[in-house]
Design an enzyme around this catalytic site. Structure first.
Site, short mmCIF file in Angstrom:
data_model
loop_
_atom_site.label_atom_id
_atom_site.label_comp_id
_atom_site.label_asym_id
_atom_site.label_seq_id
_atom_site.Cartn_x
_atom_site.Cartn_y
_atom_site.Cartn_z
N CYS A 45 -0.44 -13.25 -0.56
CA CYS A 45 -0.55 -12.99 0.90
C CYS A 45 -0.07 -14.16 1.67
O CYS A 45 -0.70 -15.32 1.59
CB CYS A 45 -2.02 -12.53 1.32
SG CYS A 45 -1.95 -12.03 2.84
N TYR A 174 9.82 -8.12 6.53
CA TYR A 174 8.97 -7.19 5.69
C TYR A 174 9.51 -5.67 5.95
O TYR A 174 9.70 -4.79 5.06
CB TYR A 174 7.50 -7.18 6.23
CG TYR A 174 6.57 -6.19 5.59
CD1 TYR A 174 6.10 -6.36 4.38
CD2 TYR A 174 6.28 -5.14 6.32
CE1 TYR A 174 5.04 -5.57 3.83
CE2 TYR A 174 5.38 -4.15 5.80
CZ TYR A 174 5.01 -4.36 4.42
OH TYR A 174 3.87 -3.25 3.99
N1 GSH Z 1 -3.28 -9.57 10.91
C1 GSH Z 1 -3.96 -10.10 9.61
C2 GSH Z 1 -3.00 -9.99 8.39
C3 GSH Z 1 -3.51 -9.86 7.17
C4 GSH Z 1 -2.89 -9.06 6.12
O1 GSH Z 1 -2.07 -8.04 6.46
N2 GSH Z 1 -3.42 -9.01 4.71
C5 GSH Z 1 -2.76 -8.36 3.72
C6 GSH Z 1 -2.28 -9.05 2.61
S1 GSH Z 1 -0.67 -9.98 2.93
C7 GSH Z 1 -4.01 -7.31 3.26
O2 GSH Z 1 -4.98 -7.89 2.59
N3 GSH Z 1 -4.00 -6.13 3.45
C8 GSH Z 1 -4.72 -5.20 2.96
C9 GSH Z 1 -4.52 -4.05 2.01
O3 GSH Z 1 -3.29 -3.88 1.97
O4 GSH Z 1 -5.21 -3.49 1.22
C10 GSH Z 1 -4.24 -11.59 9.76
O5 GSH Z 1 -3.73 -12.31 10.75
O6 GSH Z 1 -5.06 -12.24 8.78
#
Ligand code: GSH
Length: 307
Positions: A45, A174
């Protein structure tokens, strides 16, 4: 308010249960203390990596602990497995348990990064921009004071640039893989290429995005560059020129990689994955193969520091 407009810990943010923040004086309800906080991250991530890079640059290894979830999720989301290690703080099997401990009955998205507070047994924040800013500015009692990642006189410019990078580069890179029409595909990919070109030009005479010192803008940009040739470009078919085809940007990316805070938080193997659900049909795309680049090659950018 976008992710990058937050400058300091605000009451508005700290009232939101997953958007608390840490302050040096504890006025937000979460005081900066050594050994109190833990980061839950995922190697794949980019948002999670940004918080780990800030922690490394500030030298907070012994102050804020860190661990990783497994690379593969299950039906309940991020999970701890042997490959990346068990949860060393709470013994959770799923990251969802951290959310449940914070908001009983939580049904929202379970994302990394997570900043966990051992003292209150809850999540302080799951917002990368808040976590990174807090690590960069609120732990000065322990952190390296020479490392000024978020200097007050640059904050407005940093917010602007990070929002630009988030929309046009990391977000765009992305999105390309998910475009369904030819027009959409061309518009998004050309926006990404134009942003790479702009950053390449910006870095021709400056070692880092704001000059001779690394800021959170560099921390924002780097994880996107690190994933470009192995993940986003081969998946979305964005640019015939990979990162290595943008000479200043590529040398800049190597310069950062050769610093421990960047290198030690990177596992290129975690980027060699497909994104489930990416469509194969739709627009006619250019051909792009993954590029195995030599990140250890000398970068020659020290000469730019003096300017
Ligand atoms: N807006 C969040 C973005 C974090 C994010 O999108 N993380 C992703 C992985 S890169 C995630 O854990 N998504 C949960 C999932 O897909 O189950 C931040 O600023 O921290």
């Amino acid at each position: 308010m976008t992710a990058h407009t937050r400058i300091a810990c605000s009451a508005e943010k700290s009232a939101d249960v997953l958007h608390g923040c840490i302050t040096a004086d504890g006025s937000s309800g979460f005081k900066a203390e050594a050994g109190r906080y833990h980061l839950y991250l995922a190697w794949s991530c980019p948002w999670a990596q940004r918080t780990a890079i800030v922690r490394g640059l500030k030298g907070l290894h012994d102050v804020v602990s860190l661990s990783y979830v497994d690379d593969e999720r299950d039906e309940r989301g991020w999970v701890f497995r042997e490959r990346r290690g068990a949860d060393p703080v709470n013994g959770f099997t799923h990251l969802a348990q951290a959310y449940e401990a914070t908001i009983p009955g939580y049904t929202g998205s379970v994302s990394v990064p997570v900043l966990w507070d051992r003292e209150t047994g809850r999540i302080v924040s799951n917002d990368e921009s808040v976590i990174a800013a807090d690590l960069a500015t609120q732990f000065e009692e322990w952190g390296d004071p020479e490392v000024r990642l978020y200097p007050p006189h640059l904050r407005a410019a940093i917010s602007e640039l990070n929002a630009d990078l988030e929309t046009n580069l990391s977000g765009g890179a992305y999105e390309v893989a998910w475009t369904t029409t030819q027009v959409e595909y061309e518009v998004v990919r050309l926006r990404v290429i134009a942003t790479l070109e702009r950053m390449n030009a910006r870095l021709a005479e400056r070692r880092f995005l704001f000059g001779s010192e690394i800021t959170v803008s560099d921390v924002w940009l780097w994880p996107t560059l690190a994933r470009f040739d192995l993940l986003d470009n081969p998946l979305g078919k964005i640019s015939e020129r990979g990162l290595t085809g943008f000479p200043h940007l590529w040398a800049y990316a190597r310069d950062l990689y050769q610093q421990p805070a960047f290198r030690d938080t990177t596992d290129f193997n975690a980027f060699r994955r497909d994104r489930p659900g990416v469509r194969q049909e739709g627009p006619e795309r250019i051909a792009v193969d993954p590029v195995e680049a030599n990140w250890g090659k000398p970068h020659g950018r020290d000469r730019l520091s003096a300017q």
